[in-house]
Design a protein around this motif. Structure first.
Motif, short mmCIF file in Angstrom:
data_model
loop_
_atom_site.label_atom_id
_atom_site.label_comp_id
_atom_site.label_asym_id
_atom_site.label_seq_id
_atom_site.Cartn_x
_atom_site.Cartn_y
_atom_site.Cartn_z
N LEU A 369 0.83 -1.20 0.00
CA LEU A 369 0.00 0.00 0.00
C LEU A 369 0.86 1.25 0.00
CD1 LEU A 369 -2.86 1.26 0.25
CD2 LEU A 369 -2.59 1.09 2.75
N SER A 370 1.87 1.28 0.86
CA SER A 370 2.74 2.46 0.91
C SER A 370 3.54 2.62 -0.38
CB SER A 370 3.69 2.36 2.10
OG SER A 370 4.57 1.27 1.98
N SER A 371 3.97 1.47 -0.95
CA SER A 371 4.72 1.53 -2.21
C SER A 371 3.89 2.18 -3.31
CB SER A 371 5.14 0.12 -2.62
OG SER A 371 5.77 0.13 -3.89
N LEU A 372 2.59 1.86 -3.36
CA LEU A 372 1.70 2.43 -4.37
C LEU A 372 1.65 3.95 -4.26
CD1 LEU A 372 -0.43 2.00 -6.61
CD2 LEU A 372 -2.14 1.79 -4.79
N PHE A 373 1.49 4.44 -3.05
CA PHE A 373 1.41 5.88 -2.85
C PHE A 373 2.73 6.57 -3.13
CE2 PHE A 373 -2.46 4.68 -0.67
CZ PHE A 373 -3.31 5.77 -0.87
N PHE A 374 3.84 5.95 -2.73
CA PHE A 374 5.14 6.58 -2.97
C PHE A 374 5.49 6.60 -4.45
CE2 PHE A 374 5.96 5.81 1.60
CZ PHE A 374 6.43 7.08 1.94
N ARG A 375 5.05 5.58 -5.18
CA ARG A 375 5.33 5.55 -6.61
C ARG A 375 4.62 6.71 -7.33
NH1 ARG A 375 7.72 1.01 -8.75
NH2 ARG A 375 7.92 -0.78 -7.32
N PHE A 376 3.47 7.09 -6.81
CA PHE A 376 2.73 8.20 -7.40
C PHE A 376 3.02 9.52 -6.69
CE2 PHE A 376 0.31 4.57 -8.95
CZ PHE A 376 0.08 4.92 -10.27
N GLY A 377 4.02 9.52 -5.81
CA GLY A 377 4.48 10.73 -5.17
C GLY A 377 3.48 11.40 -4.25
N ASN A 378 2.72 10.61 -3.51
CA ASN A 378 1.70 11.19 -2.64
C ASN A 378 1.73 10.58 -1.24
OD1 ASN A 378 -0.49 12.64 -1.70
ND2 ASN A 378 -1.66 12.37 -3.58
N PRO A 379 2.85 10.77 -0.50
CA PRO A 379 2.93 10.19 0.84
C PRO A 379 1.96 10.83 1.83
CG PRO A 379 4.81 11.61 0.41
CD PRO A 379 4.08 11.45 -0.88
N THR A 380 1.59 12.09 1.61
CA THR A 380 0.66 12.76 2.53
C THR A 380 -0.70 12.07 2.52
OG1 THR A 380 1.77 14.88 2.22
CG2 THR A 380 -0.45 14.94 3.12
N LEU A 381 -1.19 11.74 1.32
CA LEU A 381 -2.47 11.05 1.22
C LEU A 381 -2.39 9.68 1.88
CD1 LEU A 381 -5.36 10.92 0.19
CD2 LEU A 381 -4.48 10.12 -2.03
N LEU A 382 -1.23 9.02 1.76
CA LEU A 382 -1.04 7.72 2.41
C LEU A 382 -1.25 7.84 3.91
CD1 LEU A 382 -0.07 4.77 2.67
CD2 LEU A 382 2.28 5.66 2.69
N LEU A 383 -0.67 8.86 4.52
CA LEU A 383 -0.80 9.04 5.97
C LEU A 383 -2.24 9.30 6.37
CD1 LEU A 383 2.40 11.18 6.58
CD2 LEU A 383 2.03 8.80 7.25
N VAL A 384 -2.99 10.01 5.53
CA VAL A 384 -4.41 10.24 5.80
C VAL A 384 -5.17 8.91 5.76
CG1 VAL A 384 -6.52 11.35 4.96
CG2 VAL A 384 -4.36 12.62 4.97
N VAL A 385 -4.84 8.07 4.78
CA VAL A 385 -5.48 6.75 4.66
C VAL A 385 -5.17 5.89 5.87
CG1 VAL A 385 -5.49 4.60 3.33
CG2 VAL A 385 -5.57 6.79 2.13
N LEU A 386 -3.92 5.92 6.32
CA LEU A 386 -3.54 5.13 7.49
C LEU A 386 -4.27 5.61 8.74
CD1 LEU A 386 0.33 4.78 6.97
CD2 LEU A 386 -1.50 3.24 6.23
N LEU A 387 -4.39 6.91 8.87
CA LEU A 387 -5.10 7.46 10.02
C LEU A 387 -6.55 7.00 10.02
CD1 LEU A 387 -5.26 9.35 12.45
CD2 LEU A 387 -5.57 11.26 10.87
N ALA A 388 -7.20 7.07 8.86
CA ALA A 388 -8.58 6.61 8.77
C ALA A 388 -8.68 5.11 8.97
CB ALA A 388 -9.16 7.00 7.40
N GLY A 389 -7.68 4.38 8.47
CA GLY A 389 -7.70 2.92 8.59
C GLY A 389 -7.61 2.44 10.02
N CYS A 390 -6.93 3.19 10.88
CA CYS A 390 -6.83 2.79 12.29
C CYS A 390 -8.17 2.87 13.01
CB CYS A 390 -5.79 3.65 13.00
SG CYS A 390 -4.08 3.21 12.59
N ALA A 391 -9.11 3.62 12.44
CA ALA A 391 -10.44 3.69 13.06
C ALA A 391 -11.18 2.35 12.93
CB ALA A 391 -11.26 4.81 12.42
N LEU A 392 -10.82 1.56 11.90
CA LEU A 392 -11.49 0.27 11.70
C LEU A 392 -11.25 -0.70 12.86
CD1 LEU A 392 -10.85 -0.25 7.87
CD2 LEU A 392 -12.98 0.45 8.98
#
Length: 423
Positions: A369-392
């Motif tokens: 998952l992180s590799s996908l976001f880094f390949r597209f140059g968007n680590p900030t969005l990755l961190l937002v996804v991780l933050l939301a994912g921890c709510a699950l």
């Protein structure tokens, strides 16, 4: 028996204490290299960050094979055999990393190391669980986690003193030392482990798949495995890939990771003792919900680090890793303890293998998952996804508090009796 809060380590069985020392030695070797893998591959070997984080995923994917293999060997051959195979694979993988110059070689090294590491995790938990029961088991698993993190932290500090991206030879030496630590720990496990049943009944011979297929009789196991997968995907699965990658792309000092592991280790060592002595009677579902909450806060701090630069960013990353440790200390007295409460000796190896397998599923998906976001140059969005994912998993923990039986959620009644009599 556990008679006091201050002396519970000394009262553990001798075999257990030897295993705890062996775990510390192994973790010390891992700490020499673990914080720097992504940085080593990108800045020393010239591998792009997307491929480097994918190598971390290969490591986790290989543990999907190593964990059930180790569980099968434990229950059908011997715990010693499982330990020897796992330690040998880990040593070979670490040695391969020393001479990695391309993605295929890095993937091979990660595959060998991951298979062995996944197997060792199963061996450690199974061996400690066979030597203990009840409250002692919780203490042993908690102390094992302290030793693991203390070793990794000290190893990271030692490596941080000498590591330099301009001197590849230092990294090569560190990986060879890591390989040597696995050889040593393999010897410790061989002499200190206690094999359980010499044979198992015919219904138990189909391996981990049979354990999972037969879990309809124990649906609690499936709930715990599902929770573990989700938690690892958005938590631990990101720890060794996303945070070092953020440090790399933000052009922060690589030693930031070493100091981050110092903070992580300090919190783990102090926090684990607090959990074992002060939170022993807290419902386990509340503990697993706390894991997700702490990791959500970690991603908030790392996200804030991407908005600043220099020392401020480094301090936020270090703080985030320290907060991550608050969630880590809640794992040992909750998830693996609950799994072993469900298991009997004939399937203990495979129950622990199933738990490690569930962890590895999340650990595979996390770096991908992180590799996908880094390949597209968007680590900030990755961190937002991780933050939301921890709510699950936070919500899942509340569901499990109503779904799981009280005897699994609450500490064993005998444990409370032992503690009250001791006091």
């Amino acid at each position: 028996m556990v008679r006091s809060r201050s002396g519970f380590v000394a009262l553990l069985p001798v075999r257990t204490r030897v295993l705890l020392v062996g775990n510390f030695v192994s973790s010390l070797g891992s700490g020499l290299v673990q914080p720097f893998l992504v940085i080593y591959l990108t800045e020393v070997r010239g591998i792009d960050v997307g491929s480097a984080t994918s190598v971390v995923a290969v490591f986790a994917a290989a543990s999907l094979v190593g964990a059930p293999l180790s569980g099968w060997l434990t229950d059908h051959v011997s715990l010693r055999t499982a330990a020897a195979v796992a330690a040998g694979l880990s040593a070979a993988g670490s040695a391969c990393f020393a001479w990695t110059h391309s993605v295929p070689v890095a993937a091979l090294a990660a595959g060998l190391h991951g298979a062995g590491y996944g197997g060792l995790a199963t061996v450690w938990t199974t061996s400690l669980s066979r030597n203990t029961s009840g409250r002692q088991r919780t203490v042993a698993l908690g102390c094992n986690f302290i030793g693991l993190n203390l070793g990794v932290g000290l190893g990271g500090v030692l490596a941080g003193i000498v590591v330099s991206t301009r001197t590849p030879g230092v990294f090569e030496l560190l990986y060879l030392l890591d390989a040597g630590s696995f050889v040593l720990v393999g010897c410790v496990l061989w002499f200190a482990t206690r094999d359980g049943l010499s044979a198992v009944d015919g219904a138990a011979r189909a391996g981990v798949r049979n354990v999972l297929a037969g879990a309809s009789a124990r649906p609690e196991l499936l709930h715990l495995l599902a929770f573990t997968c989700v938690l690892m995907l958005f938590g631990y699965g990101q720890f060794e890939s996303t945070i070092p990658a953020i440090v790399s792309v933000s052009e922060l000092d690589p030693r930031t990771m070493a100091w981050a592991f110092v903070g992580n280790t300090a919190v783990v060592v102090v926090g684990q003792f607090v959990v074992l002595t002060r939170l022993a009677n807290v419902p386990r579902t509340r503990l697993i919900g706390g894991i997700a909450a702490c990791w959500a806060l970690c991603w908030c701090l790392v996200l804030a680090a991407t908005a600043v630069s220099g020392t401020g960013a480094e301090l936020l990353v270090i703080a985030g890793v320290a907060v991550f440790a608050l969630g880590e200390v809640l794992i040992a007295p909750s998830l693996p303890t609950m799994v072993n409460e469900l298991a009997d000796e004939s399937v203990r190896g495979r129950y622990n293998a199933a738990y490690q397998w569930a962890m590895s599923v999340g650990l595979v998906g996390g770096p991908l998952l992180s590799s996908l976001f880094f390949r597209f140059g968007n680590p900030t969005l990755l961190l937002v996804v991780l933050l939301a994912g921890c709510a699950l998993p936070m919500g899942y923990a509340r569901y499990l508090s109503r779904r799981l039986p009280a005897e699994l959620v609450l500490p064993h009644p005998d444990d409370e009796v032992r503690e009250s009599n001791a006091q």
